[in-house]
Design a protein around this motif. Sequence first.
Motif, short mmCIF file in Angstrom:
data_model
loop_
_atom_site.label_atom_id
_atom_site.label_comp_id
_atom_site.label_asym_id
_atom_site.label_seq_id
_atom_site.Cartn_x
_atom_site.Cartn_y
_atom_site.Cartn_z
N ARG A 287 -18.18 125.80 132.18
CA ARG A 287 -18.04 125.85 130.24
C ARG A 287 -18.51 127.45 129.85
N GLY A 288 -19.35 127.15 130.82
CA GLY A 288 -19.90 128.80 130.66
C GLY A 288 -18.92 130.48 131.20
N TYR A 289 -17.77 129.93 131.18
CA TYR A 289 -16.92 130.68 131.69
C TYR A 289 -15.22 130.38 131.70
N ARG A 290 -15.40 129.92 130.51
CA ARG A 290 -13.98 129.46 130.45
C ARG A 290 -12.82 130.50 129.46
N VAL A 291 -13.86 131.98 128.76
CA VAL A 291 -13.08 133.08 128.94
C VAL A 291 -12.29 133.50 130.31
N GLU A 292 -13.81 133.84 131.34
CA GLU A 292 -12.97 134.63 132.67
C GLU A 292 -12.23 133.87 133.63
N GLU A 293 -11.88 132.37 133.01
CA GLU A 293 -10.81 131.20 134.16
C GLU A 293 -9.81 131.36 132.88
N LEU A 294 -9.61 132.04 131.72
CA LEU A 294 -8.14 132.74 131.29
C LEU A 294 -7.82 133.50 131.95
N LEU A 295 -8.21 135.16 131.61
CA LEU A 295 -9.14 136.28 132.46
C LEU A 295 -8.17 136.62 134.05
N PHE A 296 -8.97 135.25 134.33
CA PHE A 296 -8.96 134.87 135.70
C PHE A 296 -7.17 135.41 136.17
N PHE A 297 -6.69 133.93 135.77
CA PHE A 297 -5.07 133.46 135.36
C PHE A 297 -4.60 134.18 134.84
N SER A 298 -4.37 135.58 134.34
CA SER A 298 -3.60 136.70 133.68
C SER A 298 -3.12 137.07 134.53
N PRO A 299 -1.79 137.54 134.34
CA PRO A 299 -1.20 138.55 135.03
C PRO A 299 -1.81 140.23 135.44
N ARG A 300 -1.94 139.84 137.31
CA ARG A 300 -3.10 140.79 137.84
C ARG A 300 -2.46 142.20 137.44
N SER A 301 -1.49 142.72 137.30
CA SER A 301 -1.19 144.07 135.98
C SER A 301 -1.43 144.26 135.13
N LEU A 302 -1.01 142.78 134.45
CA LEU A 302 -2.37 143.01 133.20
C LEU A 302 -3.52 143.35 132.53
N THR A 303 -4.06 142.60 133.62
CA THR A 303 -5.67 143.37 133.61
C THR A 303 -6.44 143.96 134.51
N SER A 305 -4.80 146.91 134.08
CA SER A 305 -3.93 148.21 133.09
C SER A 305 -5.66 148.39 132.24
N MET A 306 -5.44 146.54 131.51
CA MET A 306 -6.43 146.71 131.03
C MET A 306 -7.73 147.31 131.48
N SER A 307 -8.49 147.03 132.28
CA SER A 307 -9.83 147.96 133.01
C SER A 307 -9.87 149.33 133.06
N GLU A 371 -15.16 145.56 119.07
CA GLU A 371 -15.49 147.13 119.97
C GLU A 371 -15.89 146.46 120.86
N MET A 372 -17.63 145.99 121.09
CA MET A 372 -17.93 145.56 122.20
C MET A 372 -17.69 144.98 123.33
N SER A 373 -16.98 144.30 122.03
CA SER A 373 -16.22 142.43 123.20
C SER A 373 -14.98 142.80 123.68
N ARG A 374 -14.49 144.18 123.79
CA ARG A 374 -13.04 144.75 124.19
C ARG A 374 -13.21 145.54 125.46
N LEU A 375 -14.70 146.42 125.32
CA LEU A 375 -15.55 146.64 126.82
C LEU A 375 -15.85 145.72 127.43
N TYR A 376 -16.75 145.28 126.74
CA TYR A 376 -17.64 143.47 127.75
C TYR A 376 -16.14 142.84 128.59
N TRP A 377 -15.22 142.42 127.92
CA TRP A 377 -14.16 142.05 128.56
C TRP A 377 -13.02 143.00 129.48
N ALA A 378 -13.52 144.58 129.09
CA ALA A 378 -12.92 144.95 129.93
C ALA A 378 -13.68 145.09 131.51
N ILE A 379 -14.86 145.16 131.63
CA ILE A 379 -15.92 145.74 132.94
C ILE A 379 -15.46 144.00 133.18
#
Length: 401
Positions: A287-303, A305-307, A371-379
């Motif tokens: 429950r503490g990693y629900r966003v990471e769960e979504l990101l984990f299954f996002s297309p690798r090329s997309l994640t 390139s964002m990072s 803005e900070m959320s964007r950088l946080y999720w990029a890391i």
Amino acid sequence: MLEPIAQELAKSISEVIGYDVLITDVKGVIIGCSDPERGFGTLNESSRIAAETGKGSVDTEEVSQRLRGTRPGVTYPMVGPDGRVIGTVAITGDPEKVTPFALVVKRQAELYLRERIMQREIMERERNLQALVSDVFLLNSKVSDPELLMNRAEHFGYDRSSEYVALAVETARARDSAGAGAYRDSVLARLRDSMGGPRSLMAAMKMDLYVVFLPLPGGRWSDLSERIGEIWKVVKKSLSSMGIEAAVGIGSGAVGIEELARSCREARLALRIGRKVAPGVRFYPIRGYRVEELLFFSPRSLTESMSERELSPLEGRGDTEELRDTLMAWCESGFNVAEASRSLHLHRSTVNYRLEKLASIFHVDVRDFREMSRLYWAISLDKLNRGRPRKNPEEGSPRSS
């Protein structure tokens, strides 16, 4: 029941008492013998009679000459755990000298047999339980019947009306730890001491990964999460005393086998994600990693390139890691300098100095949530992708984890 251990039993008894010993089945056929000259698979008539009558006999020289395959000594029937005769044990030698050993040997042989049967039953139960947990973890309701799995689980104490949560426990062995089997059994014993109950199910998926199906009492999830946290502290302390480090992933509450399968996969995923984004924590509720769960299954090329795009201003700097850590701590503290300082074990002035650097490098207001959320999720994405095998976009579904 008796045949697999008959030879071992005959030899061990003979070594203790100093006389030859033979073991037969209920038909009087020799299945274990300390004397290599006695033929395996041959009939000992005295043993056949003892097995049929349920009574022991003293075989003198005269008697042994009348009975096929029999030598002077004593013969007693062996009784199994269910009270039925399962074979015989015979001691060869002068009847007067070996008779005093007869009842003791019979009882020791029966006790030894019971212990081996119990060991075999325990091992068989563990194998079946391991297979069940594995089948739940890999459940595909289009292929397997959840009801059949439910029936198997109930055999081990599973309550279909109760809510459960799956835990995935990963351990790291000390260099001087025991052999593989002993290590696994020791870890399972500690887990059962702390989390075992009549309705708990647990098994080793592989040597360093264990899965627990823990029943939950009624109540709010926040209370349950706190309770699991307290249980985990006990488990972690117990394993630490063995020189074993452990981390746990925790799925969501589940009623029924299909939901339990989902919780099981969530627990494993939480462990994988948690190890990457918060390696020092070792307690990872999904429950503490629900966003990471979504990101984990996002297309690798997309994640990727964002990072790469968002974090490129940090590339090649000597202070990259400390700035990344500061940014993460700043966001996770809710933009609170005091909290971020405590998290990083730094003075407030150092944290403020780094925040000024970040504001200058990224051209952002460090208190701007978006803005900070964007950088946080990029890391976070960069951490998730480290050491992660590449796969095609269409493979990025939870079922493929």
